[in-house]
Design a protein around this motif. Structure first.
Motif, PDB file in Angstrom:
ATOM      1  N   ILE A  60       0.848  -1.187   0.000  1.00  0.00           N
ATOM      2  CA  ILE A  60       0.000   0.000   0.000  1.00  0.00           C
ATOM      3  C   ILE A  60       0.884   1.238   0.000  1.00  0.00           C
ATOM      4  O   ILE A  60       2.030   1.192   0.450  1.00  0.00           O
ATOM      5  N   ALA A  61       0.330   2.338  -0.506  1.00  0.00           N
ATOM      6  CA  ALA A  61       1.093   3.583  -0.573  1.00  0.00           C
ATOM      7  C   ALA A  61       1.001   4.339   0.745  1.00  0.00           C
ATOM      8  O   ALA A  61       0.058   4.171   1.522  1.00  0.00           O
ATOM      9  N   ALA A  62       1.986   5.173   0.983  1.00  0.00           N
ATOM     10  CA  ALA A  62       1.937   6.095   2.114  1.00  0.00           C
ATOM     11  C   ALA A  62       0.868   7.156   1.836  1.00  0.00           C
ATOM     12  O   ALA A  62       0.426   7.320   0.691  1.00  0.00           O
ATOM     13  N   PRO A  63       0.413   7.893   2.857  1.00  0.00           N
ATOM     14  CA  PRO A  63      -0.527   8.995   2.611  1.00  0.00           C
ATOM     15  C   PRO A  63       0.071   9.984   1.614  1.00  0.00           C
ATOM     16  O   PRO A  63       1.231  10.384   1.740  1.00  0.00           O
ATOM     17  N   LEU A  64      -0.720  10.364   0.624  1.00  0.00           N
ATOM     18  CA  LEU A  64      -0.213  11.178  -0.476  1.00  0.00           C
ATOM     19  C   LEU A  64      -0.713  12.611  -0.401  1.00  0.00           C
ATOM     20  O   LEU A  64      -1.850  12.879   0.010  1.00  0.00           O
ATOM     21  N   VAL A  65       0.143  13.524  -0.809  1.00  0.00           N
ATOM     22  CA  VAL A  65      -0.207  14.945  -0.848  1.00  0.00           C
ATOM     23  C   VAL A  65      -1.003  15.272  -2.106  1.00  0.00           C
ATOM     24  O   VAL A  65      -1.946  16.053  -2.072  1.00  0.00           O
ATOM     25  N   SER A  66      -0.624  14.676  -3.243  1.00  0.00           N
ATOM     26  CA  SER A  66      -1.330  14.912  -4.497  1.00  0.00           C
ATOM     27  C   SER A  66      -1.158  13.716  -5.416  1.00  0.00           C
ATOM     28  O   SER A  66      -0.207  12.932  -5.272  1.00  0.00           O
ATOM     29  N   THR A  67      -2.096  13.573  -6.362  1.00  0.00           N
ATOM     30  CA  THR A  67      -2.043  12.480  -7.331  1.00  0.00           C
ATOM     31  C   THR A  67      -2.401  13.014  -8.708  1.00  0.00           C
ATOM     32  O   THR A  67      -3.153  13.978  -8.850  1.00  0.00           O
ATOM     33  N   VAL A  68      -1.865  12.347  -9.735  1.00  0.00           N
ATOM     34  CA  VAL A  68      -2.154  12.741 -11.107  1.00  0.00           C
ATOM     35  C   VAL A  68      -2.060  11.504 -11.997  1.00  0.00           C
ATOM     36  O   VAL A  68      -1.219  10.625 -11.777  1.00  0.00           O
ATOM     37  N   ARG A  69      -2.951  11.435 -12.975  1.00  0.00           N
ATOM     38  CA  ARG A  69      -2.899  10.381 -13.987  1.00  0.00           C
ATOM     39  C   ARG A  69      -2.451  11.028 -15.300  1.00  0.00           C
ATOM     40  O   ARG A  69      -3.086  11.962 -15.792  1.00  0.00           O
ATOM     41  N   SER A  70      -1.364  10.532 -15.856  1.00  0.00           N
ATOM     42  CA  SER A  70      -0.817  11.090 -17.090  1.00  0.00           C
ATOM     43  C   SER A  70      -0.999  10.091 -18.219  1.00  0.00           C
ATOM     44  O   SER A  70      -0.639   8.909 -18.086  1.00  0.00           O
ATOM     45  N   TRP A  71      -1.543  10.579 -19.353  1.00  0.00           N
ATOM     46  CA  TRP A  71      -1.823   9.720 -20.497  1.00  0.00           C
ATOM     47  C   TRP A  71      -0.929  10.073 -21.682  1.00  0.00           C
ATOM     48  O   TRP A  71      -0.748  11.242 -22.017  1.00  0.00           O
ATOM     49  N   ASP A  72      -0.392   9.029 -22.291  1.00  0.00           N
ATOM     50  CA  ASP A  72       0.287   9.130 -23.578  1.00  0.00           C
ATOM     51  C   ASP A  72      -0.590   8.362 -24.555  1.00  0.00           C
ATOM     52  O   ASP A  72      -0.630   7.124 -24.537  1.00  0.00           O
ATOM     53  N   VAL A 109      -9.834   5.340 -21.235  1.00  0.00           N
ATOM     54  CA  VAL A 109      -9.532   6.596 -20.553  1.00  0.00           C
ATOM     55  C   VAL A 109     -10.714   7.031 -19.679  1.00  0.00           C
ATOM     56  O   VAL A 109     -10.535   7.441 -18.521  1.00  0.00           O
ATOM     57  N   LYS A 110     -11.914   6.911 -20.213  1.00  0.00           N
ATOM     58  CA  LYS A 110     -13.104   7.309 -19.449  1.00  0.00           C
ATOM     59  C   LYS A 110     -13.315   6.396 -18.245  1.00  0.00           C
ATOM     60  O   LYS A 110     -13.572   6.867 -17.122  1.00  0.00           O
ATOM     61  N   ALA A 111     -13.199   5.083 -18.453  1.00  0.00           N
ATOM     62  CA  ALA A 111     -13.392   4.135 -17.351  1.00  0.00           C
ATOM     63  C   ALA A 111     -12.337   4.326 -16.271  1.00  0.00           C
ATOM     64  O   ALA A 111     -12.627   4.210 -15.067  1.00  0.00           O
ATOM     65  N   THR A 112     -11.126   4.648 -16.669  1.00  0.00           N
ATOM     66  CA  THR A 112     -10.056   4.858 -15.696  1.00  0.00           C
ATOM     67  C   THR A 112     -10.310   6.110 -14.872  1.00  0.00           C
ATOM     68  O   THR A 112     -10.069   6.128 -13.657  1.00  0.00           O
ATOM     69  N   ALA A 113     -10.817   7.169 -15.511  1.00  0.00           N
ATOM     70  CA  ALA A 113     -11.157   8.392 -14.783  1.00  0.00           C
ATOM     71  C   ALA A 113     -12.244   8.126 -13.749  1.00  0.00           C
ATOM     72  O   ALA A 113     -12.196   8.635 -12.625  1.00  0.00           O
ATOM     73  N   GLU A 114     -13.227   7.322 -14.137  1.00  0.00           N
ATOM     74  CA  GLU A 114     -14.291   6.976 -13.196  1.00  0.00           C
ATOM     75  C   GLU A 114     -13.741   6.174 -12.024  1.00  0.00           C
ATOM     76  O   GLU A 114     -14.164   6.357 -10.874  1.00  0.00           O
ATOM     77  N   MET A 115     -12.788   5.282 -12.301  1.00  0.00           N
ATOM     78  CA  MET A 115     -12.176   4.478 -11.244  1.00  0.00           C
ATOM     79  C   MET A 115     -11.340   5.346 -10.313  1.00  0.00           C
ATOM     80  O   MET A 115     -11.400   5.203  -9.091  1.00  0.00           O
TER      81      MET A 115
END
Length: 206
Positions: free
Chosen positions: A62-74, A121-127
């Protein structure tokens, strides 16, 4: 041609070998070996191989508590059967914790048609949920801008998304992450995508 052996100082009257060893240790401590080889050896790659090594990756359940997250798409919309070696569409979810460590939380990848890519991309955003910002790489030219605009208006409507235009080659853009990994500050959350992701980075640049 310079009448000196490998490893000898190029300008010993200014920086002798002991001074260079101290400089190297300082650079390795704060930036990693790649900075030394790039700045002082004119080789922007460690002598032992590529930018990323397998032992750089710290895998956690599991990840540590995060300050920010972002999903980057190519994005790539070439069907798998349409080319011998079509590009992959890849979306990487990353975050940063309070100590400045980088976490790779999830990776989605597909070789598919434009519609299949849009659906992923849409399904991943919803997730991911609306709390995750979304970045889409914008290729040069009008077509790239039009594609990103379409995704932002139609596919990702209701989500915070933005485009980013690469200003340099992928190798140059990967250097900060490679240095972070070399210093032991890159973590990945255990998942079925780990092996292919690590293999892709170990083999980078292709």
């Amino acid at each position: 041609p310079l009448n000196r052996q490998p490893g000898q100082a190029l300008w010993p009257y200014r920086y002798d070998e002991e001074a260079l060893r101290k400089i190297r240790r300082a650079i390795q401590t704060y930036h990693g070996e790649r900075w030394w080889t790039a700045l002082y050896q004119q080789k922007p790659q460690a002598q032992s191989g590529g930018m990323f090594k397998r032992h750089y990756f710290n895998v956690r359940d599991i990840a540590a508590p995060l300050v920010s997250t972002v999903r980057s798409w190519d994005l790539a919309a070439t069907p798998e059967a349409a080319a011998t070696d079509p590009d992959w569409t890849v979306g990487v979810l990353m975050g940063i914790d309070g100590e400045g460590r980088i976490w790779v939380l999830d990776v989605r990848r597909i070789q598919g048609s434009p519609l299949e890519v849009q659906e992923l991309v849409k399904a991943t955003a919803e997730m991911d949920g609306p709390q995750v910002d979304i970045l889409i790489e914008e290729e040069t030219g009008g077509a790239g801008k039009s594609l990103v605009d379409f995704y932002r208006r139609e596919v990702l409507k209701g989500y915070v998304s933005s485009a980013f235009k690469p200003r340099s080659k992928k190798e140059r853009r990967a250097e900060p992450l490679a240095s972070t990994a070399e210093l032991g500050h890159l973590y990945i959350v255990r998942g079925g995508w780990n092996q292919k992701y690590v293999e892709a980075l170990v083999g980078f640049p292709f």
